[in-house]
Design an enzyme around this catalytic site. Structure first.
Site, PDB file in Angstrom:
ATOM      1  N   ASP A 173      17.270 -27.815  26.752  1.00 38.29           N
ATOM      2  CA  ASP A 173      17.955 -26.526  26.637  1.00 38.29           C
ATOM      3  C   ASP A 173      19.025 -26.512  27.728  1.00 38.29           C
ATOM      4  OD1 ASP A 173      18.776 -23.863  26.831  1.00 38.29           O
ATOM      5  OD2 ASP A 173      16.838 -23.094  26.166  1.00 38.29           O
ATOM      6  N   LYS A 230      25.182 -16.906  25.869  1.00 39.94           N
ATOM      7  CA  LYS A 230      25.354 -16.904  27.321  1.00 39.94           C
ATOM      8  C   LYS A 230      26.732 -17.455  27.716  1.00 39.94           C
ATOM      9  CE  LYS A 230      21.193 -15.213  27.235  1.00 39.94           C
ATOM     10  NZ  LYS A 230      20.409 -15.766  26.183  1.00 39.94           N
ATOM     11  N   TYR A 242      12.102 -20.456  29.459  1.00 41.98           N
ATOM     12  CA  TYR A 242      12.448 -19.108  28.994  1.00 41.98           C
ATOM     13  C   TYR A 242      11.263 -18.523  28.193  1.00 41.98           C
ATOM     14  CZ  TYR A 242      14.516 -15.613  25.910  1.00 41.98           C
ATOM     15  OH  TYR A 242      14.765 -14.477  25.196  1.00 41.98           O
ATOM     16  N   ARG A 302      26.509 -19.190   3.334  1.00 41.94           N
ATOM     17  CA  ARG A 302      25.307 -19.588   4.094  1.00 41.94           C
ATOM     18  C   ARG A 302      25.259 -21.105   4.227  1.00 41.94           C
ATOM     19  NH1 ARG A 302      21.058 -20.195   1.325  1.00 41.94           N
ATOM     20  NH2 ARG A 302      21.191 -18.318   0.056  1.00 41.94           N
TER      21      ARG A 302
HETATM   22  N1  PLP Z   1      17.228 -20.478  26.036  1.00 40.10           N
HETATM   23  C1  PLP Z   1      17.438 -19.862  27.211  1.00 40.10           C
HETATM   24  C2  PLP Z   1      17.450 -20.676  28.464  1.00 40.10           C
HETATM   25  C3  PLP Z   1      17.637 -18.476  27.263  1.00 40.10           C
HETATM   26  O1  PLP Z   1      17.839 -17.887  28.452  1.00 40.10           O
HETATM   27  C4  PLP Z   1      17.610 -17.737  26.048  1.00 40.10           C
HETATM   28  C5  PLP Z   1      17.805 -16.270  26.053  1.00 40.10           C
HETATM   29  O2  PLP Z   1      17.816 -15.636  27.082  1.00 40.10           O
HETATM   30  C6  PLP Z   1      17.376 -18.411  24.849  1.00 40.10           C
HETATM   31  C7  PLP Z   1      17.194 -19.776  24.869  1.00 40.10           C
HETATM   32  C8  PLP Z   1      17.300 -17.666  23.532  1.00 40.10           C
HETATM   33  O3  PLP Z   1      18.593 -17.349  23.105  1.00 40.10           O
HETATM   34  P1  PLP Z   1      18.957 -16.045  22.227  1.00 40.10           P
HETATM   35  O4  PLP Z   1      18.681 -14.856  23.074  1.00 40.10           O
HETATM   36  O5  PLP Z   1      20.407 -16.257  21.913  1.00 40.10           O
HETATM   37  O6  PLP Z   1      18.094 -16.097  21.015  1.00 40.10           O
END
Ligand code: PLP
Length: 375
Positions: free
Chosen positions: A170, A195, A98, A46
């Protein structure tokens, strides 16, 4: 090693004593110690793991960051970062972020006393008006999910810094291949590596990168103290995905542009959201801060929600599913799926908005599929 693809392929994958050209997947929870309290690498997985270490070095390098910290999901990374706040602190968030980020901020951190104001990040006057003396973070997603809004990273960094706040970007939609926010003045980059970084819809992961040493130390502390760490195999999969990120993004951009143009000329389509099109309000800013416009396209159809649902359920090559950024094309209805948690808030997307993740299939098949579904 200066080129993006060269670094994506080699950083973190340097051959070890065996000469293996891929890093080992260290499936271990613990490590033998030379003496009491003297581990050879780390005391526990961890805390550190060599496969995770390899991924952290590679993705931090691609973002131009001094440090990178990997997490079990994008939201786990966001959580670790937001835990640097204290009750009473304030966050300015883009009004088309998001849904999961909004839910985390309002329902988890909101209950803990963190305050959030949602503004249009393309409107600098609105951003300035949204800043409070207690603002610690301006949180920008650019391009945003699902409206593909573009936020001016350099201007937002200047505004945030003038108020003693950090700019977090992000970078999930753009990836470091198309946009490196730290070069434009951002302090922190977050990713859902689930993604494009992973790229094959076979892993869930997150990442936070920064060149701020004090912040990096706090993130590392949260990584092992809270424990939302990715497993070694997941780290390997993301690292492997990064090796082809550049070539995949080139093709995603090319096909998404063709899909956006096709949709814009279709009589059943009302409006197309793609930052690569000159009619997109953020097109000029996107040209300045990105080297390509990405693989995501959103659009609304004539006939409202019902028509939009029918399109989502009629495609054959585009799979009806949440998530994005994989080799396969996906279609979804954000208001009812990925962004359902924003219902009733300023972040709620139009109910007839369809979001496409344009994959790497042959473009003729993708356009024929969409044409058939639109009727
Ligand atoms: N940021 C964006 C732009 C996203 O589209 C997503 C998920 O769809 C996240 C963060 C969150 O990521 P995770 O689903 O890997 O927790």
């Amino acid at each position: 090693m200066t080129g993006f693809n060269t670094r994506a392929i080699h950083v973190g994958s340097e051959p070890d004593a065996t000469g293996a050209v891929n890093p080992a997947v260290y499936l271990t929870s613990t490590y033998a110690q030379e003496a009491v309290g003297v581990p050879r690498f780390a005391d526990y997985s961890r805390v550190d793991n060599p496969t995770r270490h390899a991924l952290e070095g590679c993705l931090a390098d691609l973002e131009g960051a001094e440090w990178g910290v990997a997490f079990a999901s994008g939201l786990a990374g966001e959580d670790a970062l937001l835990r640097t706040l204290a009750p009473g602190d304030h966050v300015v968030l883009g009004n088309d972020a998001y849904g999961g980020t909004y839910r985390l901020l309002t329902r988890v951190f909101g209950a803990w006393g963190v305050e959030v104001t949602c503004v249009d990040l393309a409107d600098l006057t609105a951003v300035a008006a949204g800043l409070e003396p207690t603002t610690r973070i301006v949180w920008a997603e650019t391009p945003s999910n699902p409206l593909l809004g573009i936020a001016p990273i350099g201007d937002l960094a200047d505004l945030a810094h003038a108020h003693g706040a950090r700019l977090v970007v992000d970078n999930t939609f753009a990836t470091p291949y198309l946009q490196r926010p730290l070069e434009h003045g951002a302090d922190v980059v977050v990713h859902s590596t689930t993604k494009y970084c992973g790229g094959h819809s076979d892993v869930v992961g997150g990442f936070v990168a920064t060149s701020d040493e004090e912040l990096a130390e706090r993130l590392r502390f949260h990584q092992y103290a809270i424990g939302a760490v990715p497993g070694p195999l997941d780290c390997y999969l993301v690292l492997r995905g990064l090796k082809t990120l550049g070539v995949r993004m080139e093709r995603h951009c090319q096909s998404a542009a063709a899909v956006a143009d096709f949709l814009a000329g279709h009589p059943a389509v009302e409006r197309v959201y793609y930052p690569g099109r000159p009619d997109h309000p953020g097109h000029e800013v996107a040209r300045r801060q990105m080297s390509g416009f990405g693989g995501m396209v959103s659009f609304t159809v004539v006939g409202g929600d019902e028509a939009a649902r029918e399109v989502c359920e009629a495609t054959r090559v585009f799979t009806l599913a949440e998530s994005l950024g994989g080799v396969e094309s996906l279609i979804e209805l954000p208001a009812a799926m990925t962004h359902a948690s924003t219902s009733g808030s300023v972040l709620e997307p139009p109910s007839s908005l369809i979001r496409l993740s344009v994959g790497l299939e042959d473009i003729e098949d993708l356009i024929e599929d969409l044409g058939g579904a639109l009727g």
